[in-house]
Design a protein around this motif. Sequence first.
Motif, mmCIF file in Angstrom:
data_model
loop_
_atom_site.group_PDB
_atom_site.id
_atom_site.type_symbol
_atom_site.label_atom_id
_atom_site.label_comp_id
_atom_site.label_asym_id
_atom_site.label_seq_id
_atom_site.Cartn_x
_atom_site.Cartn_y
_atom_site.Cartn_z
ATOM 1 N N GLU A 2 12.390 1.178 3.053
ATOM 2 C CA GLU A 2 11.180 1.219 2.236
ATOM 3 C C GLU A 2 10.637 2.637 2.157
ATOM 4 O O GLU A 2 10.757 3.398 3.111
ATOM 5 N N PRO A 5 4.453 5.354 3.061
ATOM 6 C CA PRO A 5 3.173 5.051 2.398
ATOM 7 C C PRO A 5 2.746 6.217 1.526
ATOM 8 O O PRO A 5 3.054 7.368 1.808
ATOM 9 N N GLU A 7 -0.578 7.683 -1.166
ATOM 10 C CA GLU A 7 -1.984 7.547 -1.513
ATOM 11 C C GLU A 7 -2.099 7.667 -3.027
ATOM 12 O O GLU A 7 -1.456 8.519 -3.630
ATOM 13 N N ALA A 101 0.457 0.941 1.909
ATOM 14 C CA ALA A 101 1.472 0.676 2.922
ATOM 15 C C ALA A 101 2.805 0.491 2.200
ATOM 16 O O ALA A 101 2.830 0.145 1.009
ATOM 17 N N PRO A 102 3.935 0.719 2.884
ATOM 18 C CA PRO A 102 5.236 0.576 2.215
ATOM 19 C C PRO A 102 5.406 -0.766 1.508
ATOM 20 O O PRO A 102 5.973 -0.830 0.437
ATOM 21 N N GLU A 104 3.231 -2.418 -0.033
ATOM 22 C CA GLU A 104 2.381 -2.510 -1.231
ATOM 23 C C GLU A 104 2.938 -1.706 -2.395
ATOM 24 O O GLU A 104 2.383 -1.728 -3.481
ATOM 25 N N TRP A 105 4.030 -0.967 -2.187
ATOM 26 C CA TRP A 105 4.586 -0.109 -3.237
ATOM 27 C C TRP A 105 5.857 -0.714 -3.793
ATOM 28 O O TRP A 105 6.728 -1.161 -3.044
#
Length: 157
Positions: A2, A5, A7, A101-102, A104-105
């Motif tokens: 993954e 994270p 921003e 967070a990973p 969420e991407w």
Amino acid sequence: MEPAPREVLLFTLEGQRYGLPDEDVRELVRAARLTALPRAPSIVEGLLNLRGELLPVLDVRRRFRHPHRPLSPMDHFIVASAGARQVVLRVDRAEGLRVLAPGEWDATPRELPGVGFVAGAAKLPDGLVLVHDLRSFLSEAESLELDAALASPPETP
């Protein structure tokens, strides 16, 4: 594996949320009067004089197929990098930075047909947010037309 994270700056336009990678965002400023830029591509609303630096303001409403709305003192300007070019986006409201967070991407949306200008999507608890890639926001023709307009001497009445 993954991705790490990242921003993103979240912003709203016509009630919809969008995002920009924070590495592309230089600063947020209040809306101010714009100066017309003759011969600029239709995606350019005008020029913003930001502490002596003349920056093109891109009409994100037009690009995202929202109705035109006159400039309001309540609008926010996002000063950002579109590759080597500094630009300004006029948005309804900048919501702030969000660390993703990973999990969420998702980079998949950029590969879907018909989804232009997208770097990926943030899968947030309250909905999906498309994160835009300003490097592809202007077409090559628009970029060349903007360069020519910026290089042109001002028109005399």
